[in-house]
Design an enzyme around this catalytic site. Structure first.
Site, PDB file in Angstrom:
ATOM      1  N   GLU A  79      -4.809   7.897  -2.817  1.00 31.52           N
ATOM      2  CA  GLU A  79      -5.243   6.625  -2.245  1.00 31.52           C
ATOM      3  C   GLU A  79      -5.568   5.599  -3.329  1.00 31.52           C
ATOM      4  OE1 GLU A  79      -5.073   5.546   0.749  1.00 31.52           O
ATOM      5  OE2 GLU A  79      -4.385   7.454   1.563  1.00 31.52           O
TER       6      GLU A  79
ATOM      7  N   HIS B 119       1.758   4.527  -2.797  1.00 30.81           N
ATOM      8  CA  HIS B 119       1.822   5.981  -2.592  1.00 30.81           C
ATOM      9  C   HIS B 119       3.151   6.526  -3.122  1.00 30.81           C
ATOM     10  CE1 HIS B 119      -1.783   6.934  -0.351  1.00 30.81           C
ATOM     11  NE2 HIS B 119      -1.530   6.046   0.595  1.00 30.81           N
TER      12      HIS B 119
ATOM     13  N   HIS C  93       0.828  -1.209   0.000  1.00 29.92           N
ATOM     14  CA  HIS C  93       0.000   0.000   0.000  1.00 29.92           C
ATOM     15  C   HIS C  93       0.866   1.264   0.000  1.00 29.92           C
ATOM     16  CE1 HIS C  93      -3.771   2.207   1.152  1.00 29.92           C
ATOM     17  NE2 HIS C  93      -2.878   3.059   1.633  1.00 29.92           N
ATOM     18  N   GLU C  94       1.817   1.325   0.920  1.00 30.27           N
ATOM     19  CA  GLU C  94       2.629   2.539   1.044  1.00 30.27           C
ATOM     20  C   GLU C  94       3.573   2.717  -0.134  1.00 30.27           C
ATOM     21  OE1 GLU C  94       1.753   4.669   3.098  1.00 30.27           O
ATOM     22  OE2 GLU C  94       0.458   3.400   4.317  1.00 30.27           O
TER      23      GLU C  94
END
Length: 302
Positions: free
Chosen positions: A97, A68, A64-65
């Site tokens: 997101e 980003h 997820h990060e």
């Protein structure tokens, strides 16, 4: 089932290396709450966390990060314009997101990814508690309501956002005294998810957003799911099924599409305009609902 911390961190590093991690400009560390930040045109940092009882949390948080961070690395910035080029900023937090959720949900939680990574997890652990790649895929996609937003499954995640939105709106409009926040949080958690926190640490204090003054931020998470699904549908129109690309280990092809279609737009458009530019349609919940329905059907059949 538990994965030792060392194994979890080793798998996180392996994932990042597969996805283009460059240690000269990026760094991974641990923190109480996963996050990604950009400190300069060649300084991208992300963190993950080990959660007892959640053996895949660190791995999925890293995916997820890094999503980003990949978005930040693809924005139209130049070293000599770091502070003087606002169009090089991210389009919106909703779009931000969408990029992290794409890599976490559409890639790292996909069936094709589970087939490729099941042997790696089993080899790292020295055992195969999942029994098959299908068992591993189910483990990456538990469909069970929980108290923690970050650990929530795709099906119940929106309810966590609804809870926070309702509460922060009441706080801002003065309808909810701050001292009543813990009890109202617990009431809504029980109403929406059928669960009650044992304390404020897993209740209204589990996120850092309000303590940082980030009011109005939470809806961007759910908007990110909607945007991710709609952009993914456009990606598949150009590249074919995402699952097929993941099965072939062609994540760089997926990133290349995002680098061409999404990342260069920066803040030249707002989030709604970006979605319409890329997909040809206004933002809709339909692609996300179709994605969820298809995934649930396949999980049930696997």
């Amino acid at each position: 089932m538990e994965l030792p911390e060392a194994i979890q961190l080793e798998l996180c590093q392996t994932l990042l290396q597969d996805w283009g991690f460059d240690g000269r400009i990026a760094a991974l560390a641990r923190s109480p709450h996963p996050f990604s930040c950009t400190l300069g045109p060649s300084d991208f940092r992300l963190t993950t966390r080990i959660v007892p009882g959640s053996p895949y949390s660190a791995f999925l948080a890293t995916a997820h990060e890094w999503g980003h961070s990949l978005y930040e690395q693809g924005l139209p910035r130049r070293a000599d314009q770091w502070f003087a080029w606002p169009l090089g900023d991210a389009t919106s937090m909703g779009v931000h997101e969408s990029q992290s959720l794409f890599w976490e949900c559409r890639v790292a939680r996909s069936e094709a990814f589970a087939r490729r990574w099941h042997p790696r997890f089993a080899a790292a652990l020295g055992a195969d508690p999942w029994g098959s790649s299908a068992g591993f895929w189910h483990a990456l996609n538990p469909l069970k309501a929980g108290l923690n937003r970050v650990e929530a499954d795709e099906l119940s995640y929106g309810l966590h956002i609804l809870l926070r939105y309702e509460l922060e709106l009441a706080l801002v409009e003065g309808d909810l005294p701050v001292e009543a926040l813990p009890s109202e949080w617990n009431r809504l958690m029980q109403e929406l998810l059928g669960l009650t926190p044992t304390g404020d640490g897993e209740g209204c204090l589990q996120d850092v957003h309000w303590s940082e003054g980030l009011f109005g931020y939470f809806p961007s998470y759910l908007l990110g799911h909607l945007i991710s699904a709609q952009l993914s549908a456009s990606m598949e129109g150009d590249l074919g099924p995402i699952e097929a690309r993941v099965a072939a280990g062609e994540e760089p092809v997926l990133l290349g599409w995002l680098r061409e279609q999404v990342h260069p737009l920066g803040r030249s458009l707002d989030g709604a305009e970006l979605v319409e530019r890329v997909s040809g349609q206004a933002l809709s919940a339909d692609p996300f609902l179709a994605y969820l329905e298809d995934k649930l059907e396949r999980l049930e059949a696997a």
